[in-house]
Scaffold this active site. Structure first.
Site, short mmCIF file in Angstrom:
data_model
loop_
_atom_site.label_atom_id
_atom_site.label_comp_id
_atom_site.label_asym_id
_atom_site.label_seq_id
_atom_site.Cartn_x
_atom_site.Cartn_y
_atom_site.Cartn_z
N GLU A 77 -30.73 0.46 3.78
CA GLU A 77 -29.82 1.36 3.08
C GLU A 77 -30.20 2.83 3.25
OE1 GLU A 77 -28.02 0.28 -0.48
OE2 GLU A 77 -26.80 1.96 0.18
N ASP A 78 -31.51 3.12 3.16
CA ASP A 78 -31.93 4.52 3.04
C ASP A 78 -32.62 5.10 4.27
OD1 ASP A 78 -31.04 4.30 0.48
OD2 ASP A 78 -33.00 4.05 -0.44
#
Ligand code: MN
Length: 723
Positions: A77-78
């Site tokens: 996600e990051d």
């Protein structure tokens, strides 16, 4: 930080010294490196968070892939890493988990009424597929809630509400009481800070008093149990803040009136001892009627087991005692078990509880399974395999059968929306109306006042009976005149195709029988029903044909033969030759084109134009000969082919078996297709080859026949013969 990691390893070693610690170390290193430049809004390095999540899971004694997944849960996600990278480094198991967590974080939450929230919870489970994804999500949320104080007040409230309504509720359903309690208490703290402070303060004021009271009781019990020779762990049970808050709120009681603030739990070695302790308790103190529950003899569907009773304690203060064995205790605290609802004020199980009950059963099996990693791997969620959950643009969750399309969605929202649907956007992009909706899709129906009702084709696309019924109703009501005409036309066409005239079949007395049979009011209603698809032409005509056959028993066979002959005569029609009217047109016998095929004409010497399929090998050969170039000519199928029919030859290859030929002819009989020739041969290796020439009236019909043949048992090839 390294200390935190060491603590994680220590925790794991306590329950599984043989875990793949190398894999865990590699995951830690990758996560640390990937998040290296990021900080949490507490100001700490980001890696603190995945480490804490892994720690929570280790305390639940989860398997290696769960711990690795927890360490990596925010990487995709990051950071720049992809699920493929994870799969390469740590295997598919971890990749599926991380991918699941990433997908779940995209579900949007808005404050909704209970039914909507229930759907949201189901969507969560449906999207997670693997229960470990949910466990990581719960641990993720728990750590985020523990560290939420650095967020804005508004954000805190929003997250707290979501935590309470989605995450704590799921933890509850999965029987994970410890996590549930902490999530609830943290949520309460931010949702109702005043009530939270009131409860914590009044509890701490009375803590000493309460502890003294419980200690006295435990003292008495201990003495009695020693006399009986029963070994037991006895402890005061702290009720968590949120459940006190709920009691005060739902029962409108002050904190002093909540008597099960005082509770004792006894954990013993055997089931026999449970009942022995119960007997001792009831001897010692007067039991309050109606409060005794034997969940050992009758476990809850989620396998929760305990004895519960409430007795009148010293100084007239009632208190509750729960008695259970060590294993029962573990299931109750950590078990991925379904929920116990006695505190929720709900009676009867919901559909979701029933579906989750299987997890409890699996937990029982787990006790017998040596390899807990294997066990976790098999713990897949397929509770909602037959359902799909999608969002409206406003964030409402709509629950549909799996495979549903935007049409089903539109009619589930409102008939008026379905009837004016011009198109659909899924996740912001235009999608086709036959798109199969996926969990979590955001679906936006585009309506237009230029659309005057649903298309009949939608009946073939939609999956729900709701959509089908609404489309049918619309046609029935809005388009009666049109439907009558359409129905008449459909019946006329079919009559023509079958070679009957209207007056042959439409005898008033037969029609009356027919209307009675199907409960139709008038002949117009019958036409309208055919027109909107409420009844098939076939149903109408087969009944009339049957009457006709009975009335003309002996003529029957001759009629069929005559109609077949008649049709063959007209079979050269249906072709338009570019630039030439009224020329002699012949369908070639080498490739037997049927309407819908790509075709090309060849000007013969003195025999008019012969029409071939454009992929016919003979034509391909002609094209290469320069002397013949001028002879090729564009030809088209007439758009309205009417009742013309075309001969086409199919070759079916199949493993020879009994009944095959009968099934093939039955298909053709059902579709009212005439057979003009049929040859079969069987090769030495028991392969049957059937060459069959049939009368076809369109490419679609031919395709249907081919499809039906291909589905027959033993058939491995169906092709059109070229020569
Ligand atoms: Mn996270």
């Amino acid at each position: 930080m390294e200390q935190t990691f060491d603590k994680l390893l220590e925790t794991i070693k306590c329950y599984n010294p043989n875990m793949d610690f190398d894999k865990i170390a590699r995951a830690y290193d990758l996560a640390k490196e990937a998040h290296a430049t990021q900080l949490r809004n507490t100001g700490e390095p980001y890696i603190i968070h995945p480490l804490a999540v892994a720690q929570i899971l280790a305390e639940l004694e989860l398997d290696c892939d769960s711990i690795v997944g927890a360490l990596l849960h925010d990487v995709v996600e990051d950071t720049d890493y992809s699920v493929t990278d994870i799969a390469r480094e740590f295997g598919d198991g971890v990749a599926i988990i991380v991918d699941g967590v990433t997908k779940l974080s995209k579900i949007q939450y808005t404050n909704k009424e209970e039914q909507q929230i229930e759907n949201l919870r189901k969507m969560f489970l449906a999207m997670a597929k693997d229960i470990r994804v949910i466990l990581i999500k719960l641990a993720d949320r728990l750590h985020n809630m523990r560290t939420i104080r650095f967020m804005s007040e508004e954000k805190q409230r929003e997250k707290a509400r979501e935590t309470l309504e989605v995450y704590a509720a799921l933890a509850h359903r999965l029987g994970m009481s410890k996590i549930k309690w902490e999530l609830e208490d943290l949520s309460l703290r931010y949702l109702d800070p005043i009530a939270y402070r009131e409860i914590t303060e009044s509890i701490s004021q009375k803590r000493q008093e309460r502890e003294q009271y419980i200690d006295d009781i435990i003292q008495t019990f201990r003495q009695k149990l020693d006399e009986l020779g029963i070994h037991a762990q006895l402890m005061g049970r702290a009720k968590h803040f949120y459940s006190i808050f709920r009691k005060m709120y739902t029962q409108n009681k002050s904190i002093d009136e909540i008597y099960d603030l005082f509770a004792v739990r006894a954990i013993v070695d055997s089931v026999k001892d449970c009942y022995a302790v119960l007997g001792m308790v009831h001897e010692q103190y007067y039991p309050i009627p109606g409060r005794f529950k034997d969940y050992i003899a009758m476990p809850k569907p989620n396998m929760y087991q305990s004895l519960h009773t409430t007795v009148m304690g010293p100084h007239g203060i009632p208190f509750e005692i729960q008695i259970r064995t060590q294993e029962m205790h573990k299931v109750a605290e950590y078990g991925i078990a379904a929920h116990w609802k006695y505190k929720e004020g709900v009676s009867g199980t919901t559909d979701m509880d029933e579906k989750l009950a299987w997890i409890g059963k699996i937990l029982e099996i787990q006790n017998e399974t040596v390899d807990s990693d294997d066990f976790m791997r098999t713990l897949k969620i397929d509770l909602f395999a037959d359902e799909v959950f999608v969002f409206t643009p406003k964030g409402d969750v709509i629950n549909l059968p799996a495979g549903s399309t935007p049409i089903d969605f539109a009619f589930a929202i409102h008939t008026a929306i379905g009837c004016r649907m011009a198109g659909v956007r899924v996740n912001g992009k235009i999608a086709t109306l036959d798109y199969a909706l996926q969990n979590g899709d955001i679906v936006e129906v585009m309506t237009s006042s230029a659309v005057h009702g649903p298309s009949l084709d939608w009946l073939k696309i939609c999956k729900t009976s709701q959509a089908r019924t609404k489309i049918n109703q619309w046609y029935k009501k809005e388009k009666r005149e049109e439907n009558i005409l359409r129905g008449k036309d459909m019946i006329d066409k079919e009559l023509k195709r079958l070679g009957y005239t209207h007056s042959q079949l439409f005898k008033p007395e037969w029609i009356e029988l027919l209307l009675k049979k199907y409960g139709i009011q008038s002949v117009d209603d019958m036409f309208a029903a055919v027109g909107y698809g409420g009844i098939t032409v076939n149903k109408i005509l087969s009944r009339l044909k049957e009457e006709y056959r009975l009335a003309h028993k002996n003529e029957g066979m001759q009629h069929v033969i005559a109609s077949a002959q008649k049709k063959q005569k007209s079979s050269s029609n249906g072709i338009v030759v570019e630039g030439i009217d009224n020329c002699l047109v012949r369908l070639s016998r080498c490739c037997n084109p049927v309407p819908g095929d790509d075709i090309i004409g060849y000007i013969t010497r003195g025999r008019g134009v012969s029409v071939h399929r454009s992929d016919c090998p003979n034509i391909k050969a002609e094209e290469k000969q320069p002397s013949h170039n001028g002879r090729l000519i564009h030809v088209y199928w007439e758009s309205q082919t009417g009742s013309s029919s075309y001969l086409t030859e199919l070759q079916i290859s199949a493993y020879d078996r009994q009944g095959l030929l009968a099934e093939i002819t039955a298909i053709l009989y059902d579709m009212k297709i005439l057979i003009t020739s049929l040859h079969t041969k069987t090769t030495k290796d028991q392969v049957a080859v059937l060459n069959i020439t049939i009368e076809i009236n369109s490419k679609e019909q031919l395709d249907t026949v081919v499809k039906k043949f291909s589905r027959l048992g033993g058939v491995f090839d169906v092709s059109r013969s070229n020569a």
